[in-house]
Design an enzyme around this catalytic site. Sequence first.
Site, short mmCIF file in Angstrom:
data_model
loop_
_atom_site.label_atom_id
_atom_site.label_comp_id
_atom_site.label_asym_id
_atom_site.label_seq_id
_atom_site.Cartn_x
_atom_site.Cartn_y
_atom_site.Cartn_z
N HIS A 205 10.53 -34.21 8.67
CA HIS A 205 11.25 -33.09 8.04
C HIS A 205 11.06 -31.82 8.87
O HIS A 205 9.97 -31.51 9.33
CB HIS A 205 10.70 -32.87 6.63
CG HIS A 205 11.50 -31.91 5.82
ND1 HIS A 205 12.79 -32.18 5.42
CD2 HIS A 205 11.21 -30.68 5.34
CE1 HIS A 205 13.24 -31.16 4.71
NE2 HIS A 205 12.31 -30.24 4.65
N GLU B 152 11.43 -38.26 7.25
CA GLU B 152 11.32 -36.95 6.60
C GLU B 152 9.92 -36.68 6.03
O GLU B 152 9.33 -35.65 6.29
CB GLU B 152 12.35 -36.84 5.46
CG GLU B 152 13.80 -36.87 5.90
CD GLU B 152 14.37 -35.51 6.23
OE1 GLU B 152 13.60 -34.53 6.28
OE2 GLU B 152 15.59 -35.42 6.44
N SER C 33 17.14 -28.45 4.21
CA SER C 33 16.24 -28.64 3.08
C SER C 33 16.75 -27.85 1.87
O SER C 33 17.86 -28.10 1.40
CB SER C 33 14.82 -28.25 3.49
OG SER C 33 13.88 -28.74 2.57
#
Length: 515
Positions: free
Chosen positions: A421, A325, A197
């Site tokens: 995610h 995600e 990320s």
Amino acid sequence: MSESRVPGTETAGPVVRTASGAVRGRHEDGLAVFRGIPFAEPPVGDARFQAPRPARPWDGTREAYAFGPPPPQEPGIMGRKDVPVAGPTGDDWLTVNVWTPDPDPSSARPVMVWIYGGAFKMGHAGQPGYDAQHIARDGDVVVVTFNYRVGMEGFALLDGAPANRGLLDQLAALEWVRENITAFGGDPGQITVFGESAGAGSVASLMAMERARGLFRRAVAQSVPGTFFSEALARDMAAALAAEAGRRPTAADLATVDPRRLTAAGQSLSARMLGYTDRWGQAAPTVTPFAPVVDGDVLPTTPWQALAAGAARDVDLLVGHNRDEFRLFLAMGGLLDEITEDQLTAALRLLAPGGGAGERAYRAAFPEDTPSDLYERVQTDWLFAMPSLHLAEAQRAGGGRAHVYELAWSAPGSRYLGACHGLDIPLLFGTFRADLGMLLFPGADVPDAAQELSSRFRRSWTAFARTGDPGWPAYDPEERLVQVLDEKPTVTAYPRETSRRIWEGHAFLPLPLLG
């Protein structure tokens, strides 16, 4: 810099001499572990909002038993306000931690340096989810983690302060690794940076930065965000942030405010960012006013521009994303299956390439999607999937090598989350009972499929750190072969082909100021 000694414990744990002084770690389950070693001076006082300064040497042997304190930041996991920031307090934010199978200078093991995520406004190396023991032990590698400044301390663009201070902290940590890792049994010529990320955005930034040349040989970028700010946008956001604290956006003004109080200004503005859509455009729905700034100095261009021009052709790249995600953010916002047609239309027109043309392309390509499904799809594509794929394509265009993956295995914690995610973090680290793992792997038992996939993650990542080959073919623009990580992993053509075509030719440029 304080020194800590325990008389009579000279043989209690492994001792390593760094450039600044000796440190004593602990023996833990077959590894030597060192925590909280300063790589820079505390960035407070006259060092506030400035580039990191080298750590001062110390006499004697310093205990390296505990993680250093987290940098000032918003609370929680992924911003959950009910979860406090865990860790010791103090100003020694800039510290490193090392897990090594053997602190023998002759060992020369590959080195993996982790950069945490957290939207550039939270995160720290002492989070339980980043316990690197399984990676170091299973892969026979040295693992380093470190803290860097986040939020206003690290990324607000202020007069009288260098841009991208968080990235400068990362450079300083990598320079510490290059200078000291041999003493911990690592090979300074075999360094791999890896991150997820915001950590993946940091990895991509480092690949684009001239100052980082030669500090690492390989890079792993997990879920690269496409959000990099222009100077104009960053300055406007900094002015809004400073106004929340009743100050001007200057280092001198904000240096009079306690660092931990400034996090409240970031929280307050983040909660109202959707109201700035007309001014901040695509940055507004990210609800974070922090990101790397393309300032022409620390970060000369976006990573996609730099890599396409050959800036990192000598760095092996492993990059990928998770299939679903954005579902994590929908779940945390209570919006799963709650998106209206009006919300979908606004998101498509704001985020899809070409505005109205992109909206029509998405609707035509996915006619069976519900509003919630299509909303999640375009958010996933815009924020993580296409930036990650385009980074591989840019690396190839610049003469470099890239391997691509997609995580498609669904989290067992909820039938709604899918391959969301952050799922790759507990899988990679094997930390199923810490941080995000608690959300994604509830209950007493971790499924066998998760354990097997977790082992595969570590085998592939450490093999890449050792050889540059994670175990599947390199990506090329003709076949587009990628590793799909699922209960039964397969190598296949890139699975989001329809989205890839919609985004073909799109340039990920610095996000502009609209108003």
